[in-house]
Enzyme design. Structure first.
Site, PDB file in Angstrom:
ATOM      1  N   LYS A 136      -2.271  10.532  12.092  1.00 14.63           N
ATOM      2  CA  LYS A 136      -2.414   8.924  12.375  1.00 14.63           C
ATOM      3  C   LYS A 136      -3.659   8.770  11.489  1.00 14.63           C
ATOM      4  O   LYS A 136      -4.527   9.642  11.179  1.00 14.63           O
ATOM      5  CB  LYS A 136      -2.759   8.752  13.756  1.00 14.63           C
ATOM      6  CG  LYS A 136      -1.589   8.863  14.732  1.00 14.63           C
ATOM      7  CD  LYS A 136      -0.621   7.680  14.438  1.00 14.63           C
ATOM      8  CE  LYS A 136       0.678   7.626  15.261  1.00 14.63           C
ATOM      9  NZ  LYS A 136       0.391   7.674  16.601  1.00 14.63           N
ATOM     10  N   ARG A 193       4.398  15.175  19.739  1.00  7.92           N
ATOM     11  CA  ARG A 193       5.076  14.230  18.650  1.00  7.92           C
ATOM     12  C   ARG A 193       4.525  14.458  17.505  1.00  7.92           C
ATOM     13  O   ARG A 193       3.553  14.022  17.054  1.00  7.92           O
ATOM     14  CB  ARG A 193       5.419  12.893  19.102  1.00  7.92           C
ATOM     15  CG  ARG A 193       6.527  12.342  18.246  1.00  7.92           C
ATOM     16  CD  ARG A 193       6.684  10.826  18.456  1.00  7.92           C
ATOM     17  NE  ARG A 193       7.909  10.048  17.631  1.00  7.92           N
ATOM     18  CZ  ARG A 193       7.253   9.564  16.491  1.00  7.92           C
ATOM     19  NH1 ARG A 193       5.992   9.821  16.091  1.00  7.92           N
ATOM     20  NH2 ARG A 193       8.216   8.997  15.734  1.00  7.92           N
TER      21      ARG A 193
END
Length: 287
Positions: A224, A263
């Site tokens: 991210k 994830r």
């Protein structure tokens, strides 16, 4: 966490040990690996590799949800993911479909997909009706502030942990009212979806607050942009594929703070990190 198993269409997934969800993006514009697995053949080959590396669940997506991404038509999304789903359901592995469109949800579940992973937490018209028609399918409800086009232009304000918890609690209550069993539901705080770096870190630091909702948590820190900002050197952020170390650290901290599922893009490395962490935990409990 009171629920130890996740009920999905074909599988009862044991969450007493952390599970790794491998990401398969059939998209030209995903923030991390857009275009690498755009064709169905490449996506299937990548997915097979993720399973060999130890992925417990596959998460297939046909539309990018990166900040600023434009929405995709139902027809285009179906054309991207259905050929993959038709083949992957034969592998006897839990298959999650990352979509918020009811038409895509229904088509994927009819083909035998196990889980709907929805960034909109079933807020799109008709989504609840689809889930209700498939009484054994699993569902992941995620928090997102605004939408992918605007979420980072105007991030959240105020007490982010409390706001996200209240949202997830409300969506959980709605799911239960619609007849969705608790054993089918996993929650995702939505790291990066309309939140600043400091807010994302606060949610990880206070992740235990979300456990009081009584549902398993999925954590999606992999590659991210917040990690890129933290890792920046001389004002230059590493590209997503160069954020492995921070991604592993975030995944381990999420699991240590109660996440049942992570994830990730980098399955092999995450599996190795978790095996070492579990060995340490086992040794501590035996000593």
């Amino acid at each position: 966490m009171s629920i130890t198993h996740w009920q999905t269409s074909r599988f009862l997934i044991d969450l007493t040990k952390p599970k790794v969800m491998g990401i398969v993006n059939i998209t030209p514009d995903s923030f991390s690996d857009g275009g690498q697995f755009e064709s169905n053949a490449k996506a299937l080959s990548h997915a097979e590799n993720l399973l060999k590396q130890g992925a417990d669940i596959l998460d297939i997506g046909g539309e990018s949800s990166r900040p600023g991404a434009q929405s995709l038509s139902v027809e285009d999304e179906l054309s991207r993911i259905l050929p993959f789903v038709r083949e992957a359901v034969k592998w006897q592995v839990p298959l999650s479909v990352d979509t918020y469109k009811p038409e895509v949800m229904q088509a994927a579940l009819e083909l035998g997909a196990d889980i709907i992973n929805d960034i909109w937490a079933l807020r799109q018209p008709g989504a609840w009706n689809v889930i209700a028609r498939f009484p054994n399918s699993g569902v992941c409800l995620m928090h997102m502030h605004r939408d992918p086009q605007t979420m980072q232009a105007e991030p959240m304000t105020g007490n982010v942990v409390q706001s996200v918890k209240e949202f997830l609690n409300a969506q959980l209550a709605k799911a239960l009212e619609c007849g969705v069993q608790k054993e089918r539901i996993v929650l995702d705080t939505g790291i990066g979806f309309g939140k600043t770096t400091a807010q994302n870190l606060a949610m990880l630091q206070h992740q235990a607050a979300f456990l009081s909702l009584g549902q398993p948590l999925l954590a999606g820190w992999s590659r991210k942009s917040s990690l890129g900002k933290i890792l920046a050197y001389n004002g230059v952020e590493p590209v997503p594929s160069d954020r492995l170390g921070a991604s592993l650290s975030a995944a381990l901290m999420a699991v240590q703070n109660g996440a049942a599922i992570v994830r990730v893009h980098d399955v092999k490395e995450t599996v190795h990190a978790l095996k070492f962490w579990q060995a340490v935990q086992a040794n501590v409990s035996d000593s």
